[in-house]
Write an enzyme that holds these catalytic residues in place. Structure first.
Site, PDB file in Angstrom:
ATOM      1  NE  ARG A   1     -15.097   2.328  -0.246  1.00  0.00           N
ATOM      2  CZ  ARG A   1     -14.071   3.632   0.248  1.00  0.00           C
ATOM      3  NH1 ARG A   1     -13.151   3.109   0.468  1.00  0.00           N
ATOM      4  NH2 ARG A   1     -13.932   4.815  -0.290  1.00  0.00           N
TER       5      ARG A   1
ATOM      6  CG  PHE B  73      -3.558   0.419  -8.420  1.00  0.00           C
ATOM      7  CD1 PHE B  73      -4.733   0.260  -8.952  1.00  0.00           C
ATOM      8  CD2 PHE B  73      -2.664   1.293  -8.027  1.00  0.00           C
ATOM      9  CE1 PHE B  73      -5.418   1.332  -8.455  1.00  0.00           C
ATOM     10  CE2 PHE B  73      -2.923   2.195  -7.122  1.00  0.00           C
ATOM     11  CZ  PHE B  73      -4.574   2.588  -8.097  1.00  0.00           C
TER      12      PHE B  73
ATOM     13  CE  LYS C 197      -8.939   0.936   3.874  1.00  0.00           C
ATOM     14  NZ  LYS C 197      -8.978   2.736   3.691  1.00  0.00           N
TER      15      LYS C 197
ATOM     16  CE  LYS D  90      -3.641   2.095   2.463  1.00  0.00           C
ATOM     17  NZ  LYS D  90      -3.441   3.324   2.593  1.00  0.00           N
TER      18      LYS D  90
END
Length: 290
Positions: free
Chosen positions: A200, A130, A206, A58
């Site tokens: 979302r 990504f 994460k 992250k």
């Protein structure tokens, strides 16, 4: 027959959805005030099988969405990047993070906020991508295409975020420990068989040693003692309307020039109190960049 007219709020919502979709059909068609379509992460939960996911670090950077013509913040506003930085980017949508390196978010934030472009400073910025927003296929298939796109661009500042696989929960925990020990924030996990989705998603998760959330600043509380002449804490409001204070994590500069009322801030916390409020919230940063 009586016609039903949508409310102003409903019309704004419909406009956002339509423009977000058109951004992929014709890059640049959505206005600066419309947030770009983006896949947003949920939180990792115990019991999930990490072997089903691609894993990456992250990054502590600034989210940047490229629609083939413009580089934009999550808010929809254009990022004032140098012409040479964006001129050679591929003419396909990309999603990623502008990044200077671990622990350098404040320097990066200051750099990308400047209307007068700091050419020398941008030479150290990398665009770590990504995903390909709106791309077809599973994440594993999109990742292969993304790597080909970046390799074909041959730009030293355009890189794919390294992705790897882990066998089980123990391997995932060991990887997290390694990243944290090196100064990283945590891990991102993207389900290998997941198709791209706007908003979302449970397919993107994460994993960090803390919880984080956003709140809106509604007031500045005066400090005491050594902070007598500056802000002592922020009064903030969660999306559910509940209010609390954040005093920890503010730098001296933040206290002298606090996030303005109405701005969104990110904070971290370990757990919720019995009353449902974050215990020991810590200010991280202003969420929205201009």
């Amino acid at each position: 027959m009586k016609l039903l007219h949508p409310s102003p709020a409903r019309r704004r919502t419909l406009r956002t959805i339509i423009c977000a979709g058109l951004a992929f059909i014709h890059p640049g068609i959505a206005g600066d005030d419309v947030p770009p379509a983006a896949m947003l992460a949920g939180r990792w939960r115990e019991g999930l099988d990490p072997a089903r996911y691609w894993v990456s670090e992250k990054l502590d950077g600034v989210r940047a969405c490229w629609d083939g013509r413009r580089l934009r913040f999550r808010s929809g506003r254009s990022i004032p990047a140098p012409g040479w930085f964006v001129a050679a980017l591929p003419d396909v949508p990309l999603d990623g993070e502008l990044w200077l390196g671990r622990g350098r978010f404040e320097a990066l934030s200051g750099l990308v906020r400047r209307e007068a472009v700091d050419e020398a400073g941008w030479r150290s910025v990398r665009y770590m991508v990504f995903d390909t927003p709106g791309g077809a296929g599973t994440f594993g298939e999109r990742l292969v295409r993304l790597q080909r796109i970046v390799e074909g661009a041959e730009l030293p500042w355009l890189q794919v975020v390294p992705q790897f696989r882990v066998a089980d929960a123990a391997s995932l925990a060991a990887t997290l420990d390694t990243v944290l020990a090196a100064g990283g924030e945590g891990l991102m996990l993207h389900r290998a068989d997941a198709h791209w989705d706007n908003g979302r998603s449970e397919a993107l998760l994460k994993l960090t040693p803390f919880l984080d959330a956003e709140a809106r600043v509604v007031g500045h509380l005066p400090g005491r003692g050594k902070y007598a002449k500056v802000v002592g804490a922020l009064e903030v409001e969660r999306p559910d309307g509940r209010r609390f204070r954040i005093g920890t994590g503010l730098s001296d500069a933040d206290r002298r020039n606090p996030p303005p009322v109405g701005s969104e801030v990110t904070y971290r916390y370990r757990e919720l109190t019995g009353g449902g409020l974050p215990r020991f919230p810590v200010f991280v940063r202003v969420r929205e960049l201009p």
